[in-house]
Design a protein around this motif. Structure first.
Motif, PDB file in Angstrom:
ATOM      1  N   THR A 161     -43.226  12.335   1.259  1.00  0.00           N
ATOM      2  CA  THR A 161     -42.910  13.249   0.227  1.00  0.00           C
ATOM      3  C   THR A 161     -42.905  12.526  -1.044  1.00  0.00           C
ATOM      4  N   THR A 162     -43.481  13.312  -1.924  1.00  0.00           N
ATOM      5  CA  THR A 162     -44.010  12.917  -3.187  1.00  0.00           C
ATOM      6  C   THR A 162     -43.171  13.696  -4.421  1.00  0.00           C
ATOM      7  N   TYR A 163     -42.439  13.088  -5.278  1.00  0.00           N
ATOM      8  CA  TYR A 163     -41.752  13.718  -6.289  1.00  0.00           C
ATOM      9  C   TYR A 163     -42.486  13.179  -7.560  1.00  0.00           C
ATOM     10  N   THR A 164     -42.673  14.276  -8.494  1.00  0.00           N
ATOM     11  CA  THR A 164     -43.181  13.751  -9.806  1.00  0.00           C
ATOM     12  C   THR A 164     -42.504  14.599 -10.842  1.00  0.00           C
ATOM     13  N   GLY A 165     -41.878  13.725 -11.917  1.00  0.00           N
ATOM     14  CA  GLY A 165     -41.330  14.095 -12.999  1.00  0.00           C
ATOM     15  C   GLY A 165     -41.962  14.064 -14.146  1.00  0.00           C
ATOM     16  N   ILE A 166     -42.260  15.044 -15.224  1.00  0.00           N
ATOM     17  CA  ILE A 166     -43.082  14.733 -16.281  1.00  0.00           C
ATOM     18  C   ILE A 166     -41.994  14.906 -17.665  1.00  0.00           C
ATOM     19  N   ASN A 167     -42.270  14.171 -18.734  1.00  0.00           N
ATOM     20  CA  ASN A 167     -41.710  14.560 -19.876  1.00  0.00           C
ATOM     21  C   ASN A 167     -42.528  14.399 -20.739  1.00  0.00           C
ATOM     22  N   GLY A 168     -42.324  15.488 -21.828  1.00  0.00           N
ATOM     23  CA  GLY A 168     -43.252  15.587 -22.935  1.00  0.00           C
ATOM     24  C   GLY A 168     -43.959  16.837 -23.054  1.00  0.00           C
ATOM     25  N   GLN A 169     -44.897  17.108 -23.851  1.00  0.00           N
ATOM     26  CA  GLN A 169     -45.829  18.196 -23.865  1.00  0.00           C
ATOM     27  C   GLN A 169     -46.898  18.280 -22.634  1.00  0.00           C
ATOM     28  N   THR A 170     -46.830  19.179 -21.884  1.00  0.00           N
ATOM     29  CA  THR A 170     -47.904  19.098 -20.629  1.00  0.00           C
ATOM     30  C   THR A 170     -48.680  20.579 -20.894  1.00  0.00           C
ATOM     31  N   PHE A 171     -49.835  20.688 -20.177  1.00  0.00           N
ATOM     32  CA  PHE A 171     -50.667  21.672 -20.013  1.00  0.00           C
ATOM     33  C   PHE A 171     -49.807  22.876 -19.474  1.00  0.00           C
ATOM     34  N   GLU A 172     -50.299  24.303 -19.822  1.00  0.00           N
ATOM     35  CA  GLU A 172     -49.614  25.384 -19.251  1.00  0.00           C
ATOM     36  C   GLU A 172     -49.781  25.546 -18.024  1.00  0.00           C
ATOM     37  N   GLY A 173     -48.819  25.759 -17.239  1.00  0.00           N
ATOM     38  CA  GLY A 173     -48.747  25.993 -15.760  1.00  0.00           C
ATOM     39  C   GLY A 173     -48.515  24.665 -15.008  1.00  0.00           C
ATOM     40  N   ILE A 174     -48.397  23.599 -15.522  1.00  0.00           N
ATOM     41  CA  ILE A 174     -47.727  22.244 -14.950  1.00  0.00           C
ATOM     42  C   ILE A 174     -46.261  22.115 -15.036  1.00  0.00           C
ATOM     43  N   PRO A 175     -45.593  22.133 -13.958  1.00  0.00           N
ATOM     44  CA  PRO A 175     -44.272  22.024 -14.027  1.00  0.00           C
ATOM     45  C   PRO A 175     -43.802  20.812 -14.547  1.00  0.00           C
ATOM     46  N   GLU A 176     -42.554  20.384 -14.950  1.00  0.00           N
ATOM     47  CA  GLU A 176     -41.947  19.312 -15.445  1.00  0.00           C
ATOM     48  C   GLU A 176     -41.515  18.359 -14.142  1.00  0.00           C
TER      49      GLU A 176
END
Length: 315
Positions: free
Chosen positions: A23-38
């Motif tokens: 299982t892979t969890y990925t969290g993103i913070n900051g301005q991302t490309f449209e369609g890419i979830p945080e």
């Protein structure tokens, strides 16, 4: 081990005695490309995606047909709720790491990859649990020594806290030794039972009247299959091209055999595509009404297990 930031995972299905459940969890913070979830969560079995969750759709989705049986159980609802909880924890953890690395701007990622491997010949198994930040290793769990290892100086504070929780470490050790492997075996069995029911779907395809005729078999498992063209009752090998067998994303296979023959010939003589799979034979007689042709846009089709412990916060 280097940590690589990924969203979608696809590895062609191959035969191997070593099975992997991750299982892979990925969290993103900051301005991302449209369609890419945080936040997103992906579970794979032998490299194939079996479920998916992200912060935009906010629900757990089965990625294989056979996973839909599990998706109908109460456990699926629990798994979905766990994803939502982890999503909130990751929001906090990324902010803690941004401060710890003295960063003020930019897009940053926090990722965890965990699961187990099992060899069905030797019965050997081992678990793994890795954390990464901005595409690099952050901390990892050493299950033999039962302690966390920091890959960077900023991770020392984290491992000091996590190592102090010995009860949690022992639960993790038990999980990776037993429960994770049990889930892996369960899903392997579900996949096998489903796949054993898979007979090939056979189609005769042609781009236009002057194009070669393709005998296309897909959706079959196991992979052993024989496809031959027969002309007037005799095997026909002249002007026949046998394409490489290819994997489908659901663990089944597809194969094509191309017949280069003028329409006048196959209208005069009888051509039959014969597909043999698991002792069963499928025959497709080449006639105009049996050909599937989309001449405008012709294309050939070329558990989840959650560790039963809470996702940890970074302090």
């Amino acid at each position: 081990m280097k940590f690589f930031f990924v969203f979608f995972i696809y590895v062609p299905f191959v035969y191997s005695e070593l099975h992997t459940f991750m299982t892979t969890y990925t969290g993103i913070n900051g301005q991302t490309f449209e369609g890419i979830p945080e936040f997103s969560a992906v579970t794979t079995l032998d490299g194939q995606q079996i479920d998916y969750y992200d912060s935009e759709i906010k629900k757990l989705i089965p990625r294989q047909d056979w996973m839909k049986y599990y998706a109908a159980t109460d456990g699926w609802k629990v798994d979905s709720e766990i994803r939502e909880q982890v999503q909130n924890i990751y929001k906090n953890n990324i902010q803690v790491l941004i401060n710890r690395f003295n960063q003020t701007r930019g897009v940053h990622t926090y990722q965890r990859m965990y699961g187990c491997e099992w060899d069905n010949e030797t019965e050997d198994s081992h678990g793994f649990d890795w954390y990464g930040y901005d595409g690099e290793d952050y901390v990892s769990l050493d299950l033999k020594e039962l302690r966390y290892i920091a890959a960077v100086a900023q991770g020392i504070i984290t491992i000091m806290k996590w190592d102090n929780n010995r009860a949690q470490l022992q639960l993790l050790q038990q999980y990776y030794r037993h429960e994770c492997v049990d889930w892996l075996k369960k899903f392997l069995t579900m996949r096998k039972v489903d796949s054993e029911r898979r007979a090939p779907e056979v189609s005769l395809l042609q781009k236009d009247p002057s194009s070669p005729v393709v005998c296309h078999a897909t959706g079959f498992y196991p992979s052993a299959v024989t496809i031959t063209w027969v002309r007037n009752g005799q095997e026909h090998h002249e002007n026949v091209e046998v394409e490489e067998k290819l994997p489908n994303e659901d663990g089944t296979f597809q194969k094509t055999v191309i017949l280069n023959v003028h329409p006048d010939d196959w209208k005069k003589d009888q051509f039959v595509c014969v597909v043999e799979h698991k002792g069963k034979t499928i025959r497709k007689i080449l006639t105009e009404d049996k050909i599937k042709s989309n001449r405008n846009n012709w294309k050939m089709n070329q558990h989840f297990c959650v560790a039963e412990h809470k996702e940890k916060t970074i302090q």
